[in-house]
Design an enzyme around this catalytic site. Structure first.
Site, PDB file in Angstrom:
ATOM      1  N   ARG A 176      -4.161   1.423 -31.111  1.00 55.77           N
ATOM      2  CA  ARG A 176      -3.073   1.628 -32.061  1.00 55.77           C
ATOM      3  C   ARG A 176      -2.554   3.057 -31.875  1.00 55.77           C
ATOM      4  O   ARG A 176      -3.071   4.005 -32.446  1.00 55.77           O
ATOM      5  CB  ARG A 176      -3.575   1.407 -33.495  1.00 55.77           C
ATOM      6  CG  ARG A 176      -4.025  -0.025 -33.735  1.00 55.77           C
ATOM      7  CD  ARG A 176      -4.593  -0.255 -35.103  1.00 55.77           C
ATOM      8  NE  ARG A 176      -5.765   0.554 -35.385  1.00 55.77           N
ATOM      9  CZ  ARG A 176      -7.002   0.220 -35.023  1.00 55.77           C
ATOM     10  NH1 ARG A 176      -7.234  -0.882 -34.335  1.00 55.77           N
ATOM     11  NH2 ARG A 176      -8.026   0.994 -35.329  1.00 55.77           N
ATOM     12  N   LEU A 184     -10.983  -3.069 -32.786  1.00 53.07           N
ATOM     13  CA  LEU A 184     -11.142  -2.496 -31.442  1.00 53.07           C
ATOM     14  C   LEU A 184      -9.879  -2.617 -30.597  1.00 53.07           C
ATOM     15  O   LEU A 184      -9.939  -2.767 -29.380  1.00 53.07           O
ATOM     16  CB  LEU A 184     -12.331  -3.123 -30.696  1.00 53.07           C
ATOM     17  CG  LEU A 184     -13.729  -2.716 -31.176  1.00 53.07           C
ATOM     18  CD1 LEU A 184     -14.799  -3.406 -30.332  1.00 53.07           C
ATOM     19  CD2 LEU A 184     -13.930  -1.205 -31.127  1.00 53.07           C
ATOM     20  N   ALA A 191     -19.874   9.110 -31.148  1.00 55.42           N
ATOM     21  CA  ALA A 191     -19.496  10.225 -32.021  1.00 55.42           C
ATOM     22  C   ALA A 191     -20.741  10.637 -32.800  1.00 55.42           C
ATOM     23  O   ALA A 191     -21.341   9.817 -33.500  1.00 55.42           O
ATOM     24  CB  ALA A 191     -18.383   9.800 -32.976  1.00 55.42           C
ATOM     25  N   GLU A 196     -18.380   1.044 -27.173  1.00 53.55           N
ATOM     26  CA  GLU A 196     -18.452   1.688 -28.483  1.00 53.55           C
ATOM     27  C   GLU A 196     -19.402   0.845 -29.311  1.00 53.55           C
ATOM     28  O   GLU A 196     -18.976  -0.095 -29.975  1.00 53.55           O
ATOM     29  CB  GLU A 196     -17.073   1.734 -29.144  1.00 53.55           C
ATOM     30  CG  GLU A 196     -16.026   2.436 -28.305  1.00 53.55           C
ATOM     31  CD  GLU A 196     -14.696   2.559 -29.035  1.00 53.55           C
ATOM     32  OE1 GLU A 196     -14.670   3.095 -30.153  1.00 53.55           O
ATOM     33  OE2 GLU A 196     -13.680   2.106 -28.485  1.00 53.55           O
ATOM     34  N   HIS A 220       0.834  -1.204   0.000  1.00 57.15           N
ATOM     35  CA  HIS A 220       0.000   0.000   0.000  1.00 57.15           C
ATOM     36  C   HIS A 220       0.874   1.262   0.000  1.00 57.15           C
ATOM     37  O   HIS A 220       2.042   1.222   0.389  1.00 57.15           O
ATOM     38  CB  HIS A 220      -0.928  -0.022   1.210  1.00 57.15           C
ATOM     39  CG  HIS A 220      -2.043  -1.011   1.058  1.00 57.15           C
ATOM     40  ND1 HIS A 220      -3.053  -1.146   1.964  1.00 57.15           N
ATOM     41  CD2 HIS A 220      -2.305  -1.901   0.074  1.00 57.15           C
ATOM     42  CE1 HIS A 220      -3.892  -2.081   1.566  1.00 57.15           C
ATOM     43  NE2 HIS A 220      -3.454  -2.569   0.409  1.00 57.15           N
ATOM     44  N   GLU A 271       1.009   3.885   1.854  1.00 59.87           N
ATOM     45  CA  GLU A 271       1.569   4.353   3.132  1.00 59.87           C
ATOM     46  C   GLU A 271       2.856   3.594   3.470  1.00 59.87           C
ATOM     47  O   GLU A 271       3.834   4.174   3.960  1.00 59.87           O
ATOM     48  CB  GLU A 271       0.575   4.124   4.274  1.00 59.87           C
ATOM     49  CG  GLU A 271      -0.741   4.860   4.121  1.00 59.87           C
ATOM     50  CD  GLU A 271      -1.793   4.040   3.378  1.00 59.87           C
ATOM     51  OE1 GLU A 271      -1.432   3.351   2.391  1.00 59.87           O
ATOM     52  OE2 GLU A 271      -2.957   4.099   3.768  1.00 59.87           O
TER      53      GLU A 271
HETATM   54  C1  AOF Z   1      -4.549   1.756   2.059  1.00 59.52           C
HETATM   55  N1  AOF Z   1      -3.571   2.091   1.176  1.00 59.52           N
HETATM   56  O1  AOF Z   1      -2.616   1.989  -0.820  1.00 59.52           O
HETATM   57  C2  AOF Z   1      -4.663   0.887  -0.528  1.00 59.52           C
HETATM   58  C3  AOF Z   1      -5.711   0.603   0.375  1.00 59.52           C
HETATM   59  O2  AOF Z   1      -5.855  -6.788  -0.066  1.00 59.52           O
HETATM   60  P1  AOF Z   1      -5.147  -5.554   0.368  1.00 59.52           P
HETATM   61  O3  AOF Z   1      -4.304  -5.781   1.592  1.00 59.52           O
HETATM   62  O4  AOF Z   1      -4.376  -4.869  -0.733  1.00 59.52           O
HETATM   63  O5  AOF Z   1      -6.285  -4.533   0.858  1.00 59.52           O
HETATM   64  C4  AOF Z   1      -7.219  -4.016  -0.040  1.00 59.52           C
HETATM   65  C5  AOF Z   1      -8.082  -3.002   0.646  1.00 59.52           C
HETATM   66  O6  AOF Z   1      -7.259  -2.013   1.273  1.00 59.52           O
HETATM   67  C6  AOF Z   1      -8.980  -2.231  -0.326  1.00 59.52           C
HETATM   68  O7  AOF Z   1     -10.250  -2.805  -0.447  1.00 59.52           O
HETATM   69  C7  AOF Z   1      -9.059  -0.873   0.327  1.00 59.52           C
HETATM   70  O8  AOF Z   1     -10.026  -0.869   1.355  1.00 59.52           O
HETATM   71  C8  AOF Z   1      -7.692  -0.725   0.951  1.00 59.52           C
HETATM   72  N2  AOF Z   1      -6.753  -0.133  -0.001  1.00 59.52           N
HETATM   73  N3  AOF Z   1      -5.626   1.078   1.635  1.00 59.52           N
HETATM   74  O9  AOF Z   1      -4.445   2.075   3.252  1.00 59.52           O
HETATM   75  C9  AOF Z   1      -3.561   1.682  -0.077  1.00 59.52           C
HETATM   76  N4  AOF Z   1      -4.674   0.421  -1.799  1.00 59.52           N
HETATM   77 ZN    ZN Z   2      -3.272  -0.280   3.705  1.00 57.92          ZN
END
Ligand code: AOF
Ligand code: ZN
Length: 372
Positions: free
Chosen positions: A211, A208, A158, A300, A54, A56
């Site tokens: 390119r 589809l 379009a 589309e 994640h 953080e």
């Molecule tokens: C965060 N920071 O960058 C993201 C979050 O299966 P996991 O461990 O990757 O968890 C997925 C869940 O975590 C997702 O459904 C969402 O609630 C959260 N995503 N949370 O703190 C992150 N990608």
């Molecule tokens: Zn997280």
């Protein structure tokens, strides 16, 4: 009070988050920045793809010791659960972060404020709501999936100035200008799937595919063709060009399609018929695409499929190009009957953007469905 440095950091975190576009689903796009005790940038990170660390955790690793006593600025409430990765809240507490600025809470029911509570209980000062509108918009596909279990569908059309998609004989090359057509290529490259109907396949024999000469990666979206009969005429381009193709047909039709299923990349998905209509249940299709990891689909299609999608309330946003040509009443309409007898019942859009695209105009917005 939120400082100017924190607002700048949130803008950067948003930008970083967007680098994950198209790769994080069913997870959200998230970006994080760490400021040290003096408010200087100390580290950052973003969620690259589903299953990867994640935002953080990456930011903490990049800031090192400067996290201690520092501020984390993050676009989404940190998670507090064990999923594919461990809880971010634990890492934040362990790193000694003393303040955290969050744009929006995480709508995932496992979080929804629980992550924030954990951080507060650990004595961390928490501020929420900074640039929340922008993060909500960034993660519309993620939010929509949590609410509906479906992929997000964008309908691209379009049109001539008088709202026609083709001349009376069906000819439509090229209503929109070169610049708009290149923009459509980029739109295809940014989604996970492109959807069309068998009628369009029979009439235009399209590939589809994406390119683009200047595309950083030629990632091909999955191509989905919806058909109620499995009849594609003599059209083979969509099936024979490289990449994955899903043919979506009613139950019982797959057995007739062996000449297609033999082609590498081509698969057939069967669905129940929609009660009262000619075609498959499109809600089931978009539930299955979402479960398959397809977050966003660009449609589309001709007027039949477009009409069904709108009538079934499955179009989430539209991208409509209008070109400076007039085709008259004999031209083909974008939609068939939508059951709109009065202006009160018109389909309306929100969060609209309108801009020039070469000699065309591009209007984009999210469809507002009335509860009934
Ligand atoms: C965060 N920071 O960058 C993201 C979050 O299966 P996991 O461990 O990757 O968890 C997925 C869940 O975590 C997702 O459904 C969402 O609630 C959260 N995503 N949370 O703190 C992150 N990608
Ligand atoms: Zn997280």
């Amino acid at each position: 009070m939120i400082s100017q440095a924190e607002t700048r950091a949130m803008k950067k975190a948003l930008k970083l988050a967007a680098y994950g576009r198209g790769r994080t689903f069913p997870n959200p796009m998230v970006g994080a920045v760490i400021l040290d005790r003096d408010g200087n940038h100390a580290g950052d990170g973003f969620h690259r793809k589903c299953g990867a660390p994640h935002a953080e955790v990456i930011a903490i690793a990049s800031a090192g010791d400067a996290s201690s006593g520092g501020t984390m600025v993050v676009t989404l409430e940190p998670c507090c659960h064990h999923g594919r990765t461990g809880p971010c809240t634990d890492e934040i507490i362990r790193a000694g972060i003393s303040r955290i600025v969050i744009a929006t809470t995480d709508p995932d029911p496992r979080m929804s404020g629980r992550g924030i509570k954990q951080l507060e209980s650990a004595g961390i000062e928490v501020e929420t709501g900074l640039l929340s509108g922008k993060t909500r918009a960034l993660n519309r596909v993620y939010r929509h999936y949590l609410e509906t279990s479906r992929s997000w569908v964008t309908l691209k059309i379009a049109l001539s100035l008088d709202g026609r998609t083709a001349a009376a004989d069906g000819s439509s090359r090229w209503i929109s200008c070169d610049k708009s057509r290149r923009r459509v290529q980029r739109m295809r490259a940014s989604v996970q799937a492109v959807l069309t109907g068998a009628g369009t396949v029979r009439a235009d024999d399209p590939e589809l595919t994406v390119r683009l000469n200047d595309a950083p990666s030629q990632r091909q979206p999955v191509r989905i063709v919806v058909s109620s009969t499995g009849d594609f005429g003599d059209s083979w381009n969509i099936f024979r060009s490289p990449g994955r193709v899903i043919i979506a047909v009613p139950e019982g039709v797959a057995a007739r399609l062996t000449e297609y299923t033999g082609i590498p990349g081509v698969e057939v998905w069967e669905f129940p018929m929609n009660p009262g209509s000619q075609g498959i249940n499109l809600t089931s299709l978009f539930e299955r695409t979402a479960a398959d990891g397809i977050g966003e689909i660009l449609c589309e299609a001709g007027s039949d499929l477009s009409t069904r999608l709108l009538n079934d309330k499955l179009v989430d946003s539209v991208s409509i190009f209008t070109a400076p040509v007039i085709l008259g009443g004999e031209g083909r309409p974008a939609f068939e009957q939508l059951g709109i007898g009065n202006i009160e019942n018109a389909v309306r859009l929100e969060n609209i953007s309108s801009r020039r695209s070469g000699s065309d105009f591009l209007t984009e917005g999210c469809v507002v469905y009335r509860a009934d």
